[in-house]
Design an enzyme around this catalytic site. Structure first.
Site, short mmCIF file in Angstrom:
data_model
loop_
_atom_site.label_atom_id
_atom_site.label_comp_id
_atom_site.label_asym_id
_atom_site.label_seq_id
_atom_site.Cartn_x
_atom_site.Cartn_y
_atom_site.Cartn_z
CB SER A 146 40.40 33.61 39.75
OG SER A 146 39.79 32.69 40.63
N GLY A 147 39.84 36.39 40.97
CA GLY A 147 38.98 37.24 41.78
C GLY A 147 37.59 37.29 41.19
CE1 TYR A 148 31.33 39.88 41.96
CE2 TYR A 148 31.75 41.17 39.97
CZ TYR A 148 30.87 40.63 40.89
OH TYR A 148 29.53 40.85 40.75
CB THR A 149 36.57 40.62 36.77
OG1 THR A 149 35.54 41.37 37.42
CG2 THR A 149 36.44 40.77 35.27
CE LYS A 150 41.46 41.79 37.26
NZ LYS A 150 42.19 43.01 37.55
CB ALA A 151 41.69 33.47 35.80
CB VAL A 152 46.44 35.85 37.89
CG1 VAL A 152 47.91 36.21 37.64
CG2 VAL A 152 45.61 37.11 38.06
CE LYS A 166 46.63 41.04 37.07
NZ LYS A 166 46.30 42.35 37.66
CG ASP A 278 39.36 45.37 46.60
OD1 ASP A 278 39.84 45.33 47.74
OD2 ASP A 278 38.92 44.37 46.01
#
Length: 492
Positions: A146-152, A166, A278
């Protein structure tokens, strides 16, 4: 956090009936309600936050309009006749995506646009093929990251194909900070989900061999959040730079070539010049050895406006570049130059020159130096990378090599078991497995290794068509093996 995600993945793997499991995986209803709060209610804004709702609505509308701009920016590659349709959703009865019910556009208060988004003026191209029905019996769910906004997540479809899912990460920083500021979970979800929607639109509009494929998407009502969005994409492996530095130069060159082709496509895309704000390696994945960009929610199409060249400084941690301001009031080539320098500092400088064939080093060094100084644009950079590929694939880089005088005995349909030694870089961690253009190069390699006494030409090839060869310390255990050929150094 890890315990929660492991539990989510376990439940996901057990059934994943969309009406229930997606609610658990992607919806805030899976969290225990706060004291005095019903499970389906949204958090109420705190004192003094009523005015903040207007700010939240403004941010939602801003992202909504950005998605609309990208959606109607002209037909994407391969698009047929534009059709009227709800943004990124096929009409009922269409050939691809299916919803359990017709979409309902909801109009939130405070002037924010409805969710799901209203129709755009044209189709972004042929629609994705997979929808909610494809996710009813998935298996093998695994949390990827996951990052700042999403999970995978990684799942396997009933037919056996592995795909990535996603969705907005309800434990992520983006949604959490928004809820803390505005106290409006549904509105904050819409704000975050527009980034996922933007990425979905761009994956469709920017289709290219080095852009991750969008397979489909699904809108699903969840506990407390209507129409949560999940996208279905091609599955790739994370880019691990330390591991890449241990791979063969041929594979590392392929990654750099993939990146060059991607940047050329982004500079000449149907939407205009696209920059990746990014550019870290985690924004990319590897699919069968090809580099593909996967994270596009931070991509930008618009060039930077300016009134003079003083407004056109391209800033990086190590150095800055000054670009001209055009008569139209835009910084000339800033999107392209930003991508190119990031490719240099994150990829080219590490992957391109090291352990390359000596005769290709001058050309590769010039590519690294020119991109590091922004002396070339993406067109020239790609042309030089393609030249390097041609020289390598055709064997012209061997024109200055001297053939060995050593003689080797040929033993067809045979191989040598064991008697391995290690070399670097090698396609095999337990032995010396290298690619060669022809037999003469294989002999040269063996002669350059003090411990080499024989080699086995396999029936496997690399992505450039070169043969894979095992180099050996001896030939005491020659065994029959159809399709392979053993060469042993003649005595004397």
């Amino acid at each position: 956090m890890r315990r929660r995600r492991a539990a989510v993945a376990a439940g996901f793997c057990a059934s994943f009936l969309l009406g229930s499991v997606l609610n658990v995986l992607f919806a805030p209803g899976s969290e225990p309600p706060r004291p005095g709060q019903s499970p389906g209610s949204s958090a109420a804004p705190g004192p003094g936050r009523r005015g903040g709702r207007g700010e939240l609505a403004r941010q939602i509308r801003e992202r909504y309009e950005e998605v609309q701009r990208y959606s109607r920016g002209g037909p994407g590659p391969g698009a047929g006749r534009p059709e009227r349709r709800r943004l990124m959703d096929l009409a009922p009865g269409g050939p691809g995506l299916q919803r359990p019910r017709p979409p309902r556009v909801r109009s939130p208060p405070d002037g924010a646009p409805g969710w799901p988004p209203a129709p755009g003026p044209g189709s972004p191209g042929p629609g994705p093929r997979l929808g909610c029905a494809a996710l009813r019996n998935v298996s093998g769910a695994q949390y990827v990251g996951s990052g700042y906004t999403k999970a995978v997540y990684r799942v396997r479809l009933p037919g056996g194909a592995a795909v990535a899912l996603k969705a907005v990460d309800f434990s992520g920083h983006d949604l959490g900070s928004c809820v803390r500021e505005f106290g409006a979970r549904r509105g904050c979800y819409r704000l975050a989900a527009h980034k996922l929607l933007k990425e979905m639109v761009l994956l469709e509009r920017l289709r290219h061999p080095n852009v991750l494929q969008l397979y489909g998407y699904c809108y699903q009502d969840s506990e407390g959040i209507p129409d949560t969005l999940t996208t279905i994409t091609e599955l790739g492996a994370p880019v691990e730079m330390i591991q890449l530095l241990q791979t063969s130069w041929e594979d590392r060159f392929r990654i750099c070539l993939s990146l060059g082709r991607l940047l050329h496509h982004l500079a000449h895309s149907p939407l205009g010049s696209v920059t990746l704000l990014d550019f870290r390696p985690r924004q990319f994945v590897l699919v069968n050895g090809e580099l593909k960009v996967t994270d596009l929610d931070d991509a930008r199409v618009e060039e930077t406006p300016c009134t003079s060249s003083a407004d056109c400084t391209l800033e990086f941690p190590a150095r800055n570049f000054s670009l001209p301001c055009s008569a139209q009031g835009w910084c000339e080539g800033m999107n392209e130059k930003r991508n190119l320098y990031n490719a240099y500092r994150f990829f080219f400088t590490y992957l391109l020159p090291h352990s390359a064939p000596p005769s290709l080093r001058p050309l590769l060094d010039s590519i690294v130096n020119a991109t590091g100084e922004l002396a070339w644009g993406v067109d020239e950079t790609l042309a030089q990378l393609e030249t390097a590929l041609h020289l390598f694939r055709s064997g012209q880089y061997l024109q200055n090599s001297t053939s060995s005088r050593a003689e080797y005995q040929r033993i067809p349909d045979s191989a040598i078991t064991q008697e391995d030694y290690r070399c670097w870089p090698s396609y095999h961690h337990g032995g010396c497995l290298l690619s060669v253009f022809n037999l003469a190069e294989a002999i040269d390699v063996c002669e350059s290794h003090a411990q080499c006494r024989a080699f086995v030409v396999t029936n496997q090839t690399t992505w450039t068509g070169r043969k894979l060869v095992f180099f050996k310390t001896g030939w005491n255990q020659v065994v029959p093996d159809a399709g392979k050929t053993t060469y042993v150094k003649a005595p004397g």
